[in-house]
Design a protein around this motif. Structure first.
Motif, PDB file in Angstrom:
ATOM      1  N   PRO B 105       6.371  -5.497   9.184  1.00 25.02           N
ATOM      2  CA  PRO B 105       5.768  -4.173   9.429  1.00 25.02           C
ATOM      3  C   PRO B 105       4.501  -4.294  10.277  1.00 25.02           C
ATOM      4  O   PRO B 105       3.720  -5.231  10.102  1.00 25.02           O
ATOM      5  CB  PRO B 105       5.400  -3.690   8.016  1.00 25.02           C
ATOM      6  CG  PRO B 105       6.195  -4.522   7.067  1.00 25.02           C
ATOM      7  CD  PRO B 105       6.462  -5.828   7.752  1.00 25.02           C
ATOM      8  N   ILE B 229      12.437  -2.633  -5.355  1.00 27.60           N
ATOM      9  CA  ILE B 229      11.292  -2.006  -4.716  1.00 27.60           C
ATOM     10  C   ILE B 229      10.066  -2.904  -4.800  1.00 27.60           C
ATOM     11  O   ILE B 229       9.112  -2.757  -4.034  1.00 27.60           O
ATOM     12  CB  ILE B 229      11.006  -0.632  -5.362  1.00 27.60           C
ATOM     13  CG1 ILE B 229       9.973   0.142  -4.555  1.00 27.60           C
ATOM     14  CG2 ILE B 229      10.554  -0.779  -6.803  1.00 27.60           C
ATOM     15  CD1 ILE B 229       9.704   1.537  -5.085  1.00 27.60           C
ATOM     16  N   ASP B 308       2.993   0.903   1.558  1.00 24.00           N
ATOM     17  CA  ASP B 308       2.988   1.918   2.604  1.00 24.00           C
ATOM     18  C   ASP B 308       2.891   3.299   1.961  1.00 24.00           C
ATOM     19  O   ASP B 308       3.838   3.775   1.345  1.00 24.00           O
ATOM     20  CB  ASP B 308       4.285   1.779   3.418  1.00 24.00           C
ATOM     21  CG  ASP B 308       4.357   2.813   4.535  1.00 24.00           C
ATOM     22  OD1 ASP B 308       3.429   3.635   4.671  1.00 24.00           O
ATOM     23  OD2 ASP B 308       5.362   2.791   5.263  1.00 24.00           O
ATOM     24  N   GLY B 310       2.976   6.031   3.250  1.00 26.86           N
ATOM     25  CA  GLY B 310       3.881   6.989   3.864  1.00 26.86           C
ATOM     26  C   GLY B 310       5.302   6.880   3.336  1.00 26.86           C
ATOM     27  O   GLY B 310       6.180   7.632   3.749  1.00 26.86           O
ATOM     28  N   ASN B 311       5.538   5.977   2.405  1.00 29.99           N
ATOM     29  CA  ASN B 311       6.904   5.738   1.939  1.00 29.99           C
ATOM     30  C   ASN B 311       6.901   5.434   0.445  1.00 29.99           C
ATOM     31  O   ASN B 311       7.281   4.362  -0.004  1.00 29.99           O
ATOM     32  CB  ASN B 311       7.486   4.551   2.731  1.00 29.99           C
ATOM     33  CG  ASN B 311       8.933   4.295   2.404  1.00 29.99           C
ATOM     34  OD1 ASN B 311       9.637   5.184   1.915  1.00 29.99           O
ATOM     35  ND2 ASN B 311       9.384   3.076   2.646  1.00 29.99           N
ATOM     36  N   LEU B 312       6.449   6.426  -0.318  1.00 31.16           N
ATOM     37  CA  LEU B 312       6.318   6.234  -1.771  1.00 31.16           C
ATOM     38  C   LEU B 312       7.599   6.652  -2.491  1.00 31.16           C
ATOM     39  O   LEU B 312       8.330   7.524  -2.022  1.00 31.16           O
ATOM     40  CB  LEU B 312       5.147   7.065  -2.292  1.00 31.16           C
ATOM     41  CG  LEU B 312       3.773   6.672  -1.759  1.00 31.16           C
ATOM     42  CD1 LEU B 312       2.712   7.627  -2.271  1.00 31.16           C
ATOM     43  CD2 LEU B 312       3.447   5.243  -2.153  1.00 31.16           C
ATOM     44  N   PRO B 313       7.843   6.062  -3.665  1.00 26.59           N
ATOM     45  CA  PRO B 313       9.067   6.382  -4.398  1.00 26.59           C
ATOM     46  C   PRO B 313       8.935   7.636  -5.258  1.00 26.59           C
ATOM     47  O   PRO B 313       9.771   7.873  -6.120  1.00 26.59           O
ATOM     48  CB  PRO B 313       9.264   5.139  -5.272  1.00 26.59           C
ATOM     49  CG  PRO B 313       7.875   4.654  -5.536  1.00 26.59           C
ATOM     50  CD  PRO B 313       7.087   4.973  -4.293  1.00 26.59           C
TER      51      PRO B 313
END
Lengths: 314, 314
Positions: B105, B229, B308, B310-313
């Motif tokens: 990333p 995850i 990140d 911007g990419n939470l579960p």
């Protein structure tokens, strides 16, 4: 109009420190490098109920006489003050009557209920909230504890700045967000007594700039259709709060929504702590260069950490 | 095979405490009530580079002789170890050669570059990573610092548990997540020396259960197509790590992805701190009742806070 002075903050602190957390003060070398200043964040997001509001509620509840306390306390609030008052009342073993708008988020209803408060739901209008509360108070004899326009609440909120200064010494500037003005008025009372030459600057979302306009015009103007992600800062300034702010605060600046989100994300990413949007408003003011902090030692009150993790702005 | 013992953790701590944060230990009365135990969280999410990895990297870098150090250090990593090694090397003023897969990333590439490392990109295969690093080491004479299968790294990671026990006294159980086993092996060395009767239990995602299977079969089995995850826990156990774990750890339990996310959210919401999914794995094991903690005093190492946003579960 009775206004608290520093001696009232000291008295409040004797109460508050028995029940509240002495929250930590954190720094980030990364953020400091980025902004060219030495920033110290007073972490009221770690306070009980997740917000500074517990300080004021706690002082108000435990300042009541036995006779007053026997009838309980009441307020209308859909936010952190309701939870704070409910918890403080449960700690004193007295009733908390909370009027909440029926459309308040479930998570807030549950939190307040979890602290054992008596909740009465009403229509989501200011008028319904006030009249519902008035009826309950007439019936129970409870003492109304206003979320910010209240002598003991203001004195209680001032304890955060008192601790910050006790822990970290002198500051050039101390920043706080401003909504109803409870935190700001308490902060400026404590700061100007302990550090007379330290500037106290408030930051406010441009989309809810009633405090800015009130400060500029020296006339308290209401918050009309405010629009901001900083949902703790939607309310109009209280009368007592405005009097103190006009007398003592050095400046009030406004910030954009974009910079509130950027500042919030910066604190999350660099400091690994969760703050609510309202807490990010002072750092947003620094990012926008609305406050001169170059090479200065700066205290920032992070007001709280309550927000819906399922609905984040990034 | 050379394996560190507690004296090596003590030696590591003399180094580590000069450069790393002594991270705080936090509690949540809400979570304690929910699980019926007294939990103490060692907050390595607040550590430099946002993860415990800085301890091991720091010890490895500062344990080098002057002659060794002159040639720098190297590793292949796309994660926290790369940033940790880069920062430790920059603190000692020596070169860090980091091999990263080209698909790492951007945010991690930037972080490592920001610490002044020499980055070499390679194909995203284990073979390419190893051969690229081997070539760089042959050319520069740098010392390879493996992320977990390294004597000094293991000793360094043990300093987190040492601080936890120094700060909070005795524990009934200490929990850590397990990936390559660096944190777990260091933790168990420190804990079993300081508190011989304290249980040490590791938690692992069911979707990356090589440590669980290795522990059960007493044979080190590789992590094959792990899926979780908890991206810090994808790797296979190291040889040294496994030897220590098999000898000293009391149990390894596995948890579901659903409970990792639930535990992560619980810590975010109640404690207002940001942890990465890997850090939530031990609390997930408590939520699943895979570890008996009833009325016990429990230490939990929160491994880090890098993810990140911007990419939470949730």
């Amino acid at each position: 109009m009775d206004l608290p002075v520093y001696a009232d903050v000291v008295k409040a602190h004797e109460i508050v420190q028995k029940y509240a957390h002495r929250t930590p003060v954190l720094s980030s070398s990364g953020i400091n490098k980025m902004v060219g200043a030495e920033l110290y964040f007073k972490c009221e997001n770690f306070q009980k109920v997740g917000a500074f509001k517990f300080r004021g509620a706690c002082n108000a509840v435990f300042s009541l006489s036995e006779a007053e306390a026997a009838h309980g306390v009441g307020t209308h609030s859909s936010g952190n003050h309701a939870a704070a008052l409910a918890l403080a009342a449960s700690m004193r073993g007295i009733a908390a009557h909370i009027v909440m708008p029926i459309n308040a988020p479930d998570i807030k209803k549950k939190a307040v209920a979890g602290y054992g408060a008596n909740i009465t739901f009403c229509k989501p209008t200011q008028e319904a909230r006030e009249s519902t509360l008035a009826a309950i108070i007439a019936e129970t004899g409870a003492t109304e504890i206003h979320p910010y326009n209240n002598f003991n609440v203001i004195a209680g909120q001032g304890t955060a700045a008192k601790e910050l200064i006790e822990d970290k010494g002198e500051f050039d500037v101390i920043l706080a967000p401003v909504g109803g003005g409870g935190l700001l008025s308490g902060t400026v009372i404590a700061t100007k007594h302990l550090l007379p030459v330290c500037r106290v600057v408030a930051a406010e979302p441009a989309g809810a700039d009633d405090a800015y306009r009130s400060f500029q015009t020296k006339t308290r103007v209401p918050s009309v259709e405010p629009k901001t992600i900083a949902d703790g800062l939607l309310t109009s300034l209280g009368e007592r709060n405005f009097a103190i702010i006009l007398d003592k605060v050095d400046d009030i600046v406004t910030v954009s929504e974009e910079n509130i989100v950027a500042a919030m994300r910066l604190i999350w990413e660099r400091m690994k702590i969760i703050i609510e949007p309202s807490s990010a408003v002072p750092l947003a003011a620094i990012l926008e260069k609305k406050v001169d902090v170059q090479n200065k030692k700066v205290g920032i009150i992070l007001s709280g950490g309550n927000l819906d993790l399922g609905n984040l702005p990034f």
